[in-house]
Design a protein around this motif. Structure first.
Motif, short mmCIF file in Angstrom:
data_model
loop_
_atom_site.label_atom_id
_atom_site.label_comp_id
_atom_site.label_asym_id
_atom_site.label_seq_id
_atom_site.Cartn_x
_atom_site.Cartn_y
_atom_site.Cartn_z
N PHE A 50 -35.91 30.52 -82.49
CA PHE A 50 -37.05 29.88 -81.46
C PHE A 50 -37.47 28.71 -82.35
O PHE A 50 -38.66 28.27 -81.86
CB PHE A 50 -38.02 31.03 -81.31
N VAL A 61 -34.87 28.62 -72.69
CA VAL A 61 -35.17 29.93 -73.03
C VAL A 61 -36.28 29.91 -73.91
O VAL A 61 -37.19 30.83 -73.87
CB VAL A 61 -34.18 30.65 -73.93
N PHE A 72 -48.34 37.70 -71.77
CA PHE A 72 -48.13 39.21 -72.24
C PHE A 72 -49.35 39.28 -73.44
O PHE A 72 -49.84 40.36 -73.50
CB PHE A 72 -47.02 39.67 -72.74
N VAL A 120 -46.64 40.84 -64.44
CA VAL A 120 -44.98 40.99 -64.38
C VAL A 120 -44.31 40.17 -63.35
O VAL A 120 -43.35 39.43 -63.46
CB VAL A 120 -44.90 42.57 -64.13
N MET A 127 -38.43 33.70 -65.11
CA MET A 127 -37.20 34.31 -65.75
C MET A 127 -36.24 34.52 -65.01
O MET A 127 -34.86 34.56 -65.22
CB MET A 127 -37.71 35.79 -66.41
N LEU A 130 -34.08 31.49 -64.40
CA LEU A 130 -33.15 31.53 -65.47
C LEU A 130 -31.95 32.17 -65.70
O LEU A 130 -31.08 31.68 -66.27
CB LEU A 130 -34.28 31.40 -66.71
N VAL A 131 -32.24 33.31 -65.38
CA VAL A 131 -31.11 34.40 -65.26
C VAL A 131 -29.91 33.78 -64.42
O VAL A 131 -28.81 33.78 -64.92
CB VAL A 131 -31.31 35.91 -64.95
N MET A 134 -28.49 30.53 -66.18
CA MET A 134 -27.42 31.08 -67.25
C MET A 134 -26.26 31.69 -66.90
O MET A 134 -25.37 31.48 -67.73
CB MET A 134 -28.19 31.97 -68.15
N MET B 341 -34.35 43.85 -65.59
CA MET B 341 -35.50 43.18 -65.94
C MET B 341 -36.64 43.54 -65.50
O MET B 341 -37.58 43.94 -66.35
CB MET B 341 -35.05 41.84 -66.11
N LEU B 345 -39.80 45.60 -67.08
CA LEU B 345 -41.30 45.21 -67.35
C LEU B 345 -42.11 46.22 -66.72
O LEU B 345 -43.40 46.24 -67.18
CB LEU B 345 -41.43 43.90 -66.70
N LEU B 391 -41.57 44.38 -74.15
CA LEU B 391 -41.69 43.52 -72.98
C LEU B 391 -41.06 42.16 -73.31
O LEU B 391 -40.31 41.48 -72.22
CB LEU B 391 -43.10 42.99 -72.61
N ILE B 392 -41.00 41.40 -74.20
CA ILE B 392 -40.42 40.58 -74.75
C ILE B 392 -38.64 40.67 -74.53
O ILE B 392 -37.94 39.78 -73.97
CB ILE B 392 -40.64 40.05 -76.03
N LEU B 395 -36.87 40.57 -71.04
CA LEU B 395 -36.51 39.36 -70.44
C LEU B 395 -35.21 39.03 -70.75
O LEU B 395 -34.66 38.51 -71.80
CB LEU B 395 -37.40 38.09 -70.96
N VAL B 396 -34.04 38.92 -69.83
CA VAL B 396 -32.88 38.90 -70.13
C VAL B 396 -32.48 37.38 -70.87
O VAL B 396 -32.01 37.60 -71.92
CB VAL B 396 -32.00 38.72 -68.55
N PRO B 397 -33.01 36.49 -70.48
CA PRO B 397 -32.90 35.13 -70.95
C PRO B 397 -33.05 35.22 -72.80
O PRO B 397 -32.62 34.81 -73.50
CB PRO B 397 -33.40 33.90 -70.50
N VAL B 398 -34.24 35.79 -72.96
CA VAL B 398 -34.64 35.85 -74.23
C VAL B 398 -33.92 36.93 -75.04
O VAL B 398 -33.69 36.87 -76.16
CB VAL B 398 -36.15 36.24 -74.17
N ASP B 399 -33.50 37.94 -74.22
CA ASP B 399 -32.77 38.96 -74.86
C ASP B 399 -31.49 38.62 -75.35
O ASP B 399 -30.97 38.97 -76.36
CB ASP B 399 -32.58 40.19 -73.95
#
Lengths: 395, 568
Positions: A50, A61, A72, A120, A127, A130-131, A134, B341, B345, B391-392, B395-399
């Motif tokens: 990161f 990402v 969070f 959430v 997100m 972004l999914v 990607m 995802m 969550l 939780l982090i 998240l699919v892109p972070v995963d």
């Protein structure tokens, strides 16, 4: 359109032909720079997942991760703070205080159910976008994008470039060779495996996909935005040497990428010549030079383009560099002083040999080219992508 | 109410008594010791892993040297030379595989079964489980299961080395009978789980004391009930998954081989359909247990009982709908990834309800910092941290960046060690006086808590860092940037191990003492009014001579706030 393009190609070819009249020998600095750029021995400090994104996707990402993290965060901190409050405020002081008797509080319960739901939803919207982004290599693919087939095999990686017929790199010279990508050019990776499951990932690109045995394919795409050398490894347990199944990627500028394509396309016969050169020893130089000269002549018999010259020069530089690298590695890792000392001597010897022999080869190339005379390079094989065609001529 | 005289159940004495017993209390204690001893085995395996990873010889430059064919590197404990066990990293992989398998199948699941067996029948006012013989059978099935798995270390080719997930084709290709023995061990352990689950469901449904409705049932019984439903539904699915591995290995069925028209991802889906709910199997009973602990040591009643029941049930339900978040990188359609995802969550919501309700249970109370309470308080802190990592990861892109790195290892160990094991220790210290009639040493308990809390933070906190930096899981060699982090992790492991050994010592010491614990050793029954504190420590055979009085306390209602003794 096609007519105009082929006219341009013909024109370019004739100009190149004229240029080839003067032996086109790349200068040593350029060759050394390329050798260094694609050096499989390169070791760089690890770049945190990161910290230094090297693709647009990785940047997105990363910002998405921080966005979610901050949203969070209150749910991480609040319980810890409340816990401390409870511990300090409500510890038993033995002062006869009566404990509270409430057993529920509907408003409070609805609040701490609804608030997380809202958070959430707020996180899930960007997100999800972004999914989808990607996921779709096809929709995002532009025509000039690069396609690389990644094949995992216990415990090494092979890369094939279907747009450049015959271009394959993999495990060679006892090393995992890097996959080379072009800066700012979208790349679509197609993952598969020859044996068990593997997972290909370079953290800086923000991409990780499993490689399942053929005929299953997996896809990922990204656009590298930063040149450099990037590390990764296999991320799916694949057997004994899973931990040693390393990989690396080089992101190069367009010119360097094209040079690399050329170098790899001409690797086979160029390396034969280099092998002959490496056998040449001071004591019998005279005898060997004749054989070497013949080999160089054969090498240039059909194709005397600048790219082919560069390939020969590159592989000579690569060969010495590889051997020096071996010795340096022994120097670095061995715990036996004797071995270290001998490695140091050997490295110095190879370096001296390189400074002596590489000019010999350069001279040989020069004389051979002028002896054979200016003969235009044969037309390159037709390929699917116009970018590729011009790439091979300019290289 | 008077009852007919109870039959004498003690037919043998000594070892034979323990082997032949069908008494839920004795079986519960056997489950407990079984789990604790295998906890030490699994902890030892973890120690071997940590020893390898703390060794400077495991660092990256050796990877490079090895990649160049210069195989002169010792590579630590499991390296190519000076190796303690064998000549390859296969042994290292066996350690990680067996550490996980032992800890899941023979430690955490049986340990909660121990408390379930011992406490739940008493809590609901029953004399025993519904099927006492099946109960004994379920326990004794674990013994051959564990023997099969651990004996595989000594067969040709060694134990299973494809990870506890046993993904094909690796698990199908490995040599020797080790992987087959692993599969059979999982079958037996799974059968034990299923039989135990049926027994709990029947017991809790049918054998509650007269007048105890579903919503008067203690939360621990609720948690065990919901947990048993998960086990009953999910465990057969695990059996199906590993059976396919067995068939592919021995009968060349090609169910999981893409070259033969099978599909390796099929296994992953089926496997995680069990193994994600298994995560909740390993923590829900503990959730129930600490609700009682928080209330008991705050001198309060449980806050939001009904919400707790609903939250537990929703965690169980959602737990069946999120399995694929373990495998985002296999390449799924985006709509499917999005669902998994958001559902993952979503599990944070009922979990949050539970955490806030526990805090509200303590709010305004008189908190006594006994060992069980310390473990329970530490659990909240660590579990919230572990859940945050979850939780982090959801998240699919972070995963994609974090999958199969040490971040994942840190995350699930926070929830399993900082979560489940802390809960187990809390329950142990809380109920041990009831189970054996012997108090556990408070000084030892509090010392072990300090070691445990700091140990978990150090061990698994550093794992989050190395994982975020990109260190892959299940590797015995790594690059030198990670070495100080790994050595710190190993130091943390030592602290955690010391904590476990202190608890072990306290348990042994208590067994050497006189059984002199009071019926209500924590002085909690005035407010809690639970059956288990109203009967003697340890309870007599068949627990209750008379049908116990209907519950005097309705967890849904006010009205018994002025404390009354349970017996009136």
């Amino acid at each position: 359109m096609l007519l105009i393009r082929s006219l341009i190609v013909v024109l370019a070819l004739s100009i190149l032909g004229l240029a080839a009249a003067e032996p086109a020998l790349a200068d040593a600095e350029r060759v050394d720079a390329l050798v260094e750029l694609f050096d499989p021995n390169t070791q760089i400090p690890i770049e945190n997942t990161f910290q230094n994104p090297a693709s647009e996707l990785a940047e997105e990402v990363q910002s998405g991760a921080w966005f979610s993290f901050l949203l969070f965060l209150p749910f991480l901190i609040l319980p810890q703070v409340l816990l401390l409050v409870v511990i300090f405020k409500f510890r038993d002081r033995k002062d006869g205080r009566k404990p509270a008797t409430f057993i529920h509080n509907n408003k409070l319960e609805i609040f701490w159910t609804a608030l997380p739901v809202v958070v959430v939803i707020i996180v899930a919207i960007p997100m999800t976008q972004l999914v989808y982004k990607m996921d779709l290599p096809a929709a995002n693919a532009d025509q000039d994008g690069l396609t690389v087939v990644v094949i995992g095999k216990q415990f090494q990686w092979k890369y094939e470039y279907p747009q450049y017929p015959g271009l394959k790199v993999g495990y060679a010279d006892g090393r995992q060779q890097p996959v080379v990508l072009q800066k700012d050019r979208m790349v679509t990776l197609q993952f598969t495996s020859e044996d068990v499951n593997h997972a290909w990932s370079v953290p800086a690109f923000g991409v990780k996909k499993d490689c399942f045995p053929a005929p299953r394919f997996n896809y990922a795409w990204f656009t590298p935005t930063r040149t450099g050398f990037f590390d990764g490894q296999c991320y799916e347990l694949c057997g004994e040497d899973h931990g040693r199944m390393v990989l690396s990627a080089v992101v190069a500028e367009e010119a360097d990428f094209k040079a690399w394509v050329n170098i790899q396309s001409n690797s086979l016969d160029a390396r034969d010549v280099v092998e002959l050169l490496r056998k040449t020893d001071d004591s019998q130089l005279g005898e060997d030079v004749a054989a070497l000269s013949q080999a160089v002549t054969d090498y240039f018999a059909d194709d005397r383009s600048a790219g082919r010259t560069l390939a020969l020069q590159y592989w000579a530089g690569y060969s010495y560099n590889l051997d020096v690298g071996d010795q340096e590695k022994i120097l670095h890792t061995s715990r036996e002083n004797e071995r270290k000392a001998s490695a140091e001597v050997e490295a110095t010897r190879i370096r001296a040999l390189a400074t002596e022999q590489r000019p010999v080869l350069d001279n040989l190339i020069k004389t051979t080219l002028s002896r054979l005379g200016a003969k235009p390079a044969p037309a390159v094989e037709p390929t699917t992508s116009p970018t590729v065609a011009s790439g091979q001529q300019e290289g | 109410m008077s009852a007919a005289p109870l039959p004498e159940i003690k037919r043998y004495s000594g070892v034979l008594d323990w082997i032949s017993t069908v008494d839920h209390k004795k079986i519960g204690l056997m489950y407990f010791w079984f789990a604790f001893i295998f906890g030490l085995v699994g902890g030892g395996l973890a120690g071997a892993i940590r020893l390898q990873l703390a060794s400077p010889a495991a660092v990256w430059e050796y990877v490079q040297a090895a990649a160049m064919g210069l195989r002169e590197s010792p590579g630590g404990l499991f390296g190519t030379e000076n190796a303690l066990f064998s000549q390859s990293y296969t042994t290292f992989n066996q350690m990680t595989t067996m550490h996980a398998s032992v800890m899941i199948f023979f430690v955490i699941i049986p340990a909660f079964a121990a408390f379930g067996n011992y406490i739940v029948p008493i809590m609901i006012g029953a004399r025993d489980m519904a099927f006492p013989k099946m109960n004994a059978f379920a326990f004794w099935l674990l013994v051959p299961a564990a023997v099969l798995m651990l004996a595989s270390f000594f067969v040709q080719g060694g134990a299973a080395s494809s990870g506890w997930t046993a993904y094909p084709p690796l698990s199908v290709r490995s040599d020797g009978p080790g992987q087959d023995m692993w599969v059979l061990g999982v079958h037996l352990a799974g059968l034990s789980s299923i039989l135990g689950a049926i027994n709990f469901i029947v017991t809790i449904s049918n054998m509650r004391a007269p007048g105890m409705g579903w919503l008067q049932m203690p939360l621990f019984a609720w948690a065990t009930f919901i947990n048993s439903i998960i086990q009953l539904i999910a465990t057969p699915v695990l059996g199906a998954a590993v059976t396919m591995v067995l068939l592919d290995r021995n009968f060349n069925t090609g169910l999981l081989d893409s070259a033969k028209g099978g599909d390796p991802t099929l296994y992953q889906h089926i496997f995680w359909f069990y193994s994600h709910p298994a995560v909740y199997i390993m923590i829900l009973p503990g959730f129930g247990a600490i609700s009682h602990i928080f209330a008991a040591f705050s001198s309060k009643r449980i806050f939001g009982y009904f919400a707790m029941v609903i939250a537990t049930a929703s965690i169980a339900l959602l737990g069946f709908m999120v399995w694929a978040h373990h495998m985002f990188s296999i390449g799924m359609p985006p709509w499917l990834q999005t669902w998994f995802m958001i559902a993952s969550l979503g599990i944070g919501v009922p979990t949050g309800i539970k955490v806030f309700s526990w805090l509200a249970t303590m709010w305004g109370g008189n908190i006594r910092f006994t060992t069980p309470m310390l473990y329970a308080l530490g659990f909240i802190s660590l579990f919230v941290l572990g859940g945050f990592g979850g939780l982090i990861l959801a998240l699919v892109p972070v995963d994609y960046s974090l999958h199969d790195t040490y971040f994942v290892v840190g995350h699930f160990h926070y929830t399993l060690v900082g979560g489940s094991v802390m809960l187990l220790f809390a329950s142990t210290f809380y109920w041990w006086p009831k189970m054996t009639g012997r108090m556990l040493n408070e000084v030892a308990g509090r010392t072990s808590f300090v070691f445990m809390f700091i140990g978990v933070m150090v061990t698994f906190g550093t794992m989050h860092v190395s994982g975020a930096m990109g260190m892959a899981r299940r590797i015995g060699v790594y690059r030198e940037e990670f070495i100080w982090l790994n050595q710190l992790t190993t130091a943390g492991y030592l602290m955690t191990a010391i904590a476990a050994l202190i608890v072990f010592g306290a348990l042994i010491a208590s067994m050497l003492r006189k059984a002199d614990a009071k019926d209500d050793p924590w002085e909690v029954n005035d407010i809690q009014q639970s059956f288990e504190w109203a009967i003697s420590s340890p309870p007599p055979a068949y627990n209750f001579e008379h049908v116990p009085p209907i519950p005097v306390l309705d967890p849904m209602k006010h009205g018994h706030d002025e404390a009354k003794p349970a017996s009136t």
